[in-house]
Enzyme design. Structure first.
Site, PDB file in Angstrom:
ATOM      1  N   LYS A  79       3.755   6.129  -6.831  1.00 33.01           N
ATOM      2  CA  LYS A  79       2.369   6.128  -4.949  1.00 33.01           C
ATOM      3  C   LYS A  79       3.459   7.709  -4.385  1.00 33.01           C
ATOM      4  O   LYS A  79       3.842   7.623  -4.370  1.00 33.01           O
ATOM      5  CB  LYS A  79       2.831   4.834  -4.805  1.00 33.01           C
ATOM      6  CG  LYS A  79       2.072   4.792  -3.942  1.00 33.01           C
ATOM      7  CD  LYS A  79       2.491   3.197  -3.523  1.00 33.01           C
ATOM      8  CE  LYS A  79       1.106   3.017  -1.802  1.00 33.01           C
ATOM      9  NZ  LYS A  79       0.934   1.425  -1.317  1.00 33.01           N
ATOM     10  N   SER A 154      -2.541  -1.404  -1.193  1.00 32.96           N
ATOM     11  CA  SER A 154      -2.814  -0.539  -1.185  1.00 32.96           C
ATOM     12  C   SER A 154      -2.247   0.659  -2.249  1.00 32.96           C
ATOM     13  O   SER A 154      -2.560   1.617  -2.682  1.00 32.96           O
ATOM     14  CB  SER A 154      -2.368   0.530  -0.196  1.00 32.96           C
ATOM     15  OG  SER A 154      -0.991   0.154  -0.317  1.00 32.96           O
ATOM     16  N   SER A 178       0.676  -4.899  -1.382  1.00 28.13           N
ATOM     17  CA  SER A 178       0.083  -4.150  -2.280  1.00 28.13           C
ATOM     18  C   SER A 178       0.678  -3.476  -3.625  1.00 28.13           C
ATOM     19  O   SER A 178      -0.171  -2.625  -4.085  1.00 28.13           O
ATOM     20  CB  SER A 178      -0.235  -2.770  -1.109  1.00 28.13           C
ATOM     21  OG  SER A 178      -0.008  -2.926   0.207  1.00 28.13           O
TER      22      SER A 178
END
Length: 491
Positions: A79, A154, A178
């Site tokens: 990420k 997210s 997330s």
């Protein structure tokens, strides 16, 4: 590629047997990445040259008989809010579009020490603020199961990367759901460890008392292997727990007969819970019962207060953490400012997107004189009560069970003009972060339209081993993915 053959242990065995080289494995995944990327927009940065060089180095070391780490030669994605030395880390924000960290995050450093190979940095909601990966400054990511739907957020890019087969596993961060919510939306396994189980050093902060790094994988066993590598004390992170890391894979195949699974009443009574989600998760509970677990209905009376509590605490911490981005030392700087004050305000107005600005304003308001007692301090008190509800529940059960998300993945743009509807997508995951507990999302079914549904299992503090055991036993018995619908971008 068959997803059942895409596990870490299976690839590792093939590499050790010489059936495939690390370079060939990496090239396979890069080819898959390059095929799917135009449709999915998963990656902010693709590191082809680095990946091939690392794979060649590992192949040479293997040929020389050198000892290799447990992830040697396996392609991984990260990420884009975890610092990677020498590789852009943007947080999907214009503010950090050109930021190249001079240091490595602890979690990623441990992956590389274990032999993992970086294939790219994945897209996310800007500064991890969002539930759909639509607030990224670099464009939205699409769900591999249906391009008209979101992958969640997210960490939507990390979930979609694993689901689409462009990497074997990935890392994300979880502040209010997330990791787990995108895992549910994309039909993969997503694990949020206990707060402090994994170091946050090098994770670009959103809400420091809530953020936690964790893995995405195609199986629970793979998630256990990744947690084994990234967990453990770190003197650079004062919130990282100085406790021994157990063998997370050792108990995966042990029976769960006699374990008590608490079904949280409030979660199944939640307003807006989709009927197909309800049915799939109840079927998952029945599967655990068939394996010998005892189902116990429990109550967490303040569970549904988590949303309101979170949206005071998290924006307040974000307001403080993001104050450092002022256009002075690094990050985006507005041009043609007449003074330091206008340069700072213009840099923030132009560098941050709408959702980030909204949350900063909420947090600044909640912390302002005259309101801090009414909002921030009150929210912290409710947070304590939510944690006590969990403590009470764990007096009588071993793990807790809920849906991961109230619905399958929603359509892109569905909540564009309604941020509150977007926030409610994390209704069932947020309380876990407020309490600092570990939780995992495992695929448990599909909607009639072919979208994945996830079941969330919640463990007590530092009880990831038992959590993974229950999740693995369910996964093996249910074998949900063998009955999955066809999707052109899901191998």
């Amino acid at each position: 590629m068959d997803r059942k053959t895409m596990t870490i242990s299976a690839w590792r065995q093939q590499l050790q047997n010489g059936d495939i080289s690390s370079r060939e494995l990496v090239d396979q995944h890069i080819e898959r990445l390059e095929t799917a990327e135009p449709s999915l927009s998963v990656y902010n940065e693709i590191t082809v040259e680095r990946a091939r060089a690392d794979a060649d180095r590992i192949d040479a070391a293997r040929a020389a008989g050198e000892s290799l780490g447990p992830l040697a030669g396996l392609p991984l994605a990260i990420k884009d809010n975890l610092c990677t030395r020498g590789v852009r880390t943007t947080c999907s924000s214009r503010m950090l579009e050109h930021f190249v960290p001079p240091y490595e995050s602890t979690a990623t450093e441990r992956l590389w020490q274990a032999g993992g190979v970086l294939v790219g940095k994945t897209n996310l909601d800007e500064f991890a603020m969002g539930g759909s990966t639509e607030t990224s400054a670099f464009g939205a990511t699409h769900n591999p199961w249906n391009l008209d739907h979101v992958p969640g957020g997210s960490s939507g890019g990390s979930a979609a990367a694993v689901a689409s087969g462009s990497c074997i596993a990935s890392l994300g961060s979880d502040t209010g759901g997330s990791i787990r919510q995108p895992a549910s939306f994309c039909g993969v396994v997503g694990l949020k460890p206990t707060y402090g189980r994994v170091s946050r050093w090098g994770l670009v902060a959103f809400a420091s008392s809530l953020d936690q790094v964790g893995p995405f994988a195609t199986s629970v066993a793979d998630a256990a292997e990744l947690l084994q590598v990234i967990a453990g004390p770190d003197p650079r992170d004062s919130t990282c727990l100085n406790v021994e890391v157990p063998d997370y894979s050792a108990g995966l195949n042990q029976s769960i007969k006699g374990l008590k699974v608490g079904v949280i009443k409030e979660c199944f009574d939640a307003k807006g819970l989709d009927g197909e989600v309800n049915a799939s998760v109840r079927a998952a509970a029945a599967q655990l019962e068939a394996l010998g677990a005892e189902l116990v209905e429990v109550s967490c009376p303040r569970f549904n207060d988590g949303i309101a509590t979170y949206y005071v605490i998290a924006p307040s911490e974000a307001s403080a953490n993001l104050a450092r981005y002022d256009g002075v030392k690094y990050g985006f700087r507005a041009a043609d400012a007449e003074s330091l004050a206008t340069m700072t305000s213009s840099s923030r107005a132009e560098g941050f997107g709408e959702e980030v600005q909204r949350r900063i304003l909420i947090g600044t308001y909640a912390l302002s004189a005259g309101y801090v007692d009414a909002y921030y301090k009150k929210a912290q008190q409710v947070r304590t009560l939510i944690r006590r509800d969990f403590d009470a529940a764990f007096q009588s059960v071993d793990v807790l069970l809920t849906p991961t998300a109230p619905s399958p993945a929603f359509k892109a743009g569905a909540h564009k003009d309604d941020p509150l509807a977007m926030y409610l997508a994390d209704l069932l995951t947020i309380p876990v972060n407020l309490a600092g507990l570990p939780a995992i999302s495992v695929p448990c079914g599909f909607s009639q339209t072919g979208l994945p549904i996830g079941v969330q299992l919640i463990g007590n503090v530092l009880d990831e081993a038992r959590l993974l055991q229950v999740a693995h036993q369910y996964e093996q018995a249910a074998d949900v993915l063998s009955q999955r619908p066809k999707a052109p971008l899901v191998p």
